[in-house]
Design a protein around this motif. Structure first.
Motif: not given
Length: 120
Positions: A39-41, A58-70
């Motif tokens: 995820r850091a990449d 769709p971004a809300a689902a992605a935030r749920g797997i740890g992409l909150g800082d992306v």
């Protein structure tokens, strides 16, 4: 290290929040895994969805797997007559140390029809 764009798409059977979440998590996870990324990449991710998908971002689902800082953003696809329905597309930008030709693009759940030249 170079910046590369990773493409992908998935198709939902219905406009349902649970299915949207499952499909987006599956898609983003596969993009990361198949490209050997963490995820850091990730630098940023753009999601689009067809006009018939309005149950959630769709971004809300992605935030749920740890992409909150992306940085994530959603947009709507153009309503082209005859286009494949219920599709979420993604374009992720990542730091990768591979040539552009070695980037693995991921198409799932029937979205392979969109880019048969790229689908694995």
């Amino acid at each position: 290290m170079s910046v590369r764009a990773l493409r992908g798409a998935t198709r939902l059977s219905a406009d349902d929040p649970a299915e949207m979440t499952d499909a987006v998590v599956e898609l983003v996870s596969a993009l990361l895994e198949r490209n050997g990324l963490d995820r850091a990449d990730l630098i940023s991710v753009i999601f689009t969805s067809t006009p018939d998908l309005v149950c959630m971002f769709p971004a809300a689902a992605a935030r749920g797997i740890g992409l909150g800082d992306v940085p994530l953003i959603c947009a709507q696809e153009i309503a082209v007559p005859g286009a494949l329905s219920r599709v979420v597309r993604v374009m992720a930008h990542a730091e990768m140390d591979v040539p552009r030709s070695e980037v693995v693009h991921v198409y799932l759940r029937g979205a392979e029809a969109l880019r048969q030249d790229l689908a694995q």
